[in-house]
Design a protein around this motif. Structure first.
Motif, PDB file in Angstrom:
ATOM      1  N   GLN A  45      -0.947  16.182   3.861  1.00 35.93           N
ATOM      2  CA  GLN A  45      -0.177  14.457   3.927  1.00 35.93           C
ATOM      3  C   GLN A  45       0.322  14.376   2.312  1.00 35.93           C
ATOM      4  OE1 GLN A  45      -2.623  15.249   5.163  1.00 35.93           O
ATOM      5  NE2 GLN A  45      -3.163  14.114   7.403  1.00 35.93           N
ATOM      6  N   ALA A  46      -0.076  15.314   1.380  1.00 38.91           N
ATOM      7  CA  ALA A  46      -0.373  15.797  -0.023  1.00 38.91           C
ATOM      8  C   ALA A  46       1.244  16.386   0.249  1.00 38.91           C
ATOM      9  CB  ALA A  46      -1.207  16.687  -0.782  1.00 38.91           C
ATOM     10  N   VAL A  47       1.984  17.150   0.738  1.00 35.86           N
ATOM     11  CA  VAL A  47       3.194  17.493   0.743  1.00 35.86           C
ATOM     12  C   VAL A  47       3.840  16.805   1.350  1.00 35.86           C
ATOM     13  CG1 VAL A  47       4.796  19.729   1.246  1.00 35.86           C
ATOM     14  CG2 VAL A  47       1.880  20.137   1.586  1.00 35.86           C
ATOM     15  N   SER A  48       3.670  15.874   2.541  1.00 35.52           N
ATOM     16  CA  SER A  48       5.081  14.523   2.881  1.00 35.52           C
ATOM     17  C   SER A  48       5.367  13.760   1.193  1.00 35.52           C
ATOM     18  CB  SER A  48       4.005  14.002   3.633  1.00 35.52           C
ATOM     19  OG  SER A  48       4.774  13.258   4.006  1.00 35.52           O
ATOM     20  N   LYS A  49       3.678  13.127   1.123  1.00 38.51           N
ATOM     21  CA  LYS A  49       3.745  12.703  -0.093  1.00 38.51           C
ATOM     22  C   LYS A  49       4.964  12.805  -1.164  1.00 38.51           C
ATOM     23  CE  LYS A  49      -0.585   9.493   0.736  1.00 38.51           C
ATOM     24  NZ  LYS A  49      -1.592   9.366   0.105  1.00 38.51           N
ATOM     25  N   TRP A  50       4.947  13.837  -1.788  1.00 38.52           N
ATOM     26  CA  TRP A  50       5.049  14.780  -2.528  1.00 38.52           C
ATOM     27  C   TRP A  50       7.354  14.392  -2.234  1.00 38.52           C
ATOM     28  CZ3 TRP A  50       2.906  20.301  -2.862  1.00 38.52           C
ATOM     29  CH2 TRP A  50       1.534  19.707  -3.460  1.00 38.52           C
ATOM     30  N   GLU A  51       7.494  14.801  -1.050  1.00 38.62           N
ATOM     31  CA  GLU A  51       8.582  15.231  -0.526  1.00 38.62           C
ATOM     32  C   GLU A  51       9.077  13.810  -0.093  1.00 38.62           C
ATOM     33  OE1 GLU A  51       9.191  17.510   3.070  1.00 38.62           O
ATOM     34  OE2 GLU A  51       8.868  19.365   1.915  1.00 38.62           O
ATOM     35  N   SER A  52       8.456  12.612  -0.677  1.00 40.56           N
ATOM     36  CA  SER A  52       9.009  11.471   0.262  1.00 40.56           C
ATOM     37  C   SER A  52       9.008  10.774  -1.623  1.00 40.56           C
ATOM     38  CB  SER A  52       8.477  10.668   0.744  1.00 40.56           C
ATOM     39  OG  SER A  52       6.783  10.769   0.238  1.00 40.56           O
ATOM     40  N   GLY A  53       8.643  10.933  -2.740  1.00 36.43           N
ATOM     41  CA  GLY A  53       8.135  10.448  -3.810  1.00 36.43           C
ATOM     42  C   GLY A  53       7.759  10.232  -3.758  1.00 36.43           C
ATOM     43  N   GLN A  54       6.211   9.879  -3.333  1.00 34.34           N
ATOM     44  CA  GLN A  54       5.454   8.403  -3.372  1.00 34.34           C
ATOM     45  C   GLN A  54       4.071   9.471  -4.659  1.00 34.34           C
ATOM     46  OE1 GLN A  54       3.621   7.461   0.117  1.00 34.34           O
ATOM     47  NE2 GLN A  54       5.193   8.239   1.532  1.00 34.34           N
ATOM     48  N   SER A  55       4.510  10.749  -4.686  1.00 35.47           N
ATOM     49  CA  SER A  55       4.053  11.340  -5.285  1.00 35.47           C
ATOM     50  C   SER A  55       4.302  12.322  -5.903  1.00 35.47           C
ATOM     51  CB  SER A  55       2.030  10.832  -5.460  1.00 35.47           C
ATOM     52  OG  SER A  55       1.594  12.637  -4.032  1.00 35.47           O
ATOM     53  N   TYR A  56       3.980  13.209  -6.944  1.00 33.88           N
ATOM     54  CA  TYR A  56       4.189  14.429  -7.249  1.00 33.88           C
ATOM     55  C   TYR A  56       2.775  15.625  -7.829  1.00 33.88           C
ATOM     56  CZ  TYR A  56       8.160  11.957  -9.888  1.00 33.88           C
ATOM     57  OH  TYR A  56       9.418  11.097  -9.881  1.00 33.88           O
ATOM     58  N   PRO A  57       3.327  16.440  -7.650  1.00 33.12           N
ATOM     59  CA  PRO A  57       2.264  17.429  -7.288  1.00 33.12           C
ATOM     60  C   PRO A  57       1.400  17.544  -8.668  1.00 33.12           C
ATOM     61  CG  PRO A  57       4.730  18.434  -7.316  1.00 33.12           C
ATOM     62  CD  PRO A  57       5.559  17.211  -6.764  1.00 33.12           C
TER      63      PRO A  57
END
Length: 268
Positions: A45-57
């Motif tokens: 889910q973390a990687v998915s959010k990174w790629e969708s722009g919902q969050s940054y690493p």
């Protein structure tokens, strides 16, 4: 202000394109979001959010991610100048996003002329057969006429308003069914009357493939053929008749772009 503070400020201002860059790098490497998550010790889910722009690493993960993809942190975040294909890809994508819809194909064609120029001249042959810097940036690159390059590695051709590319390493052998289908199409279009009908209908409807239709009478005038001949030829082409106004036609399926592709036969 140090470099990391500058990156943080860019993040706050929404200038980072880390998500798009991560997705591009991951796909280029041929791995899944799950594989990347496992490598970084985070959830899918973390990687998915990174790629969708919902969050940054997390900032502490940036060096590990950059090393994993063999890029710099700036390249990973999309803030570096476009010095490689990854960043150039993002720049082009952004360019399309801000370009009006009706101008996107014109933009794509102009970019394709630059790629063609690179393949046949300085980027491959080591010389420029025309004045450098004008070919792909010309206001009307379609008027440059004919330019063809065929090499063992690939081939490209620019003929009028069409540009063709082929990478030989991706070549796939033709099956008997493929050859039979091509042969059937060529036999149909080998009749000059059918070809005249095809191009006449194309030219009458190309401005709007969804809403413009033409009558056999209009097609006959454009093709300079008897109307009865046009009606016979229409039966051999892939056309669609108007749902309400019978007797009006437009091209359908692959025949909508076939006239443009057939131009490549001019120097075959």
């Amino acid at each position: 202000m140090d470099h990391m503070e500058n990156i943080i400020n860019r993040e706050a201002a929404g200038e980072l394109r880390c998500g798009e860059q991560l997705a591009f790098l991951r796909r280029e490497m041929g791995i899944t979001q799950e594989q990347l998550a496992q490598a970084m010790g985070v959830t899918n889910q973390a990687v998915s959010k990174w790629e969708s722009g919902q969050s940054y690493p997390d900032i502490t993960l940036l060096p590990r991610l950059a090393a994993y993809f063999r890029v710099t942190v700036d390249e990973l975040l999309g803030v570096a100048k476009p010095q490689n294909i990854r960043n150039i890809y993002l720049e082009i994508k952004e360019l399309f996003q801000v370009t009006p819809q009706e101008e996107c194909f014109s933009l794509a064609f102009r970019l394709a002329t630059l790629l063609h120029e690179g393949a046949v001249s300085g980027g491959y042959k080591g010389y420029l057969p025309w004045e450098a810097g004008q070919y792909g940036l010309d206001k009307e690159p379609c008027k440059w006429g004919l330019s063809i390059c065929s090499e063992p590695e690939g081939a490209t051709a620019h003929i009028r308003n069409g540009i063709f590319f082929a990478d030989q390493k991706y070549y796939q052998s033709m099956s008997r069914g493929d050859m039979a289908a091509i042969c059937e199409t060529l036999q149909t279009l080998g009749d000059i009357k059918v070809l005249k009908t095809l191009y006449a209908l194309y030219e009458l409807t190309v401005a709007d493939f969804e809403n413009l239709y033409a009558s056999p009478e209009e097609i006959a005038r454009r093709a300079r053929l008897p109307e009865e001949t046009v009606r016979q030829c229409l039966q051999l082409l892939w056309v669609q008749e108007h749902e309400i106004n019978e007797g009006l036609y437009r091209l359908q399926g692959p025949y909508m772009h076939l006239p443009a592709l057939l131009q490549m036969f001019l120097e075959a």
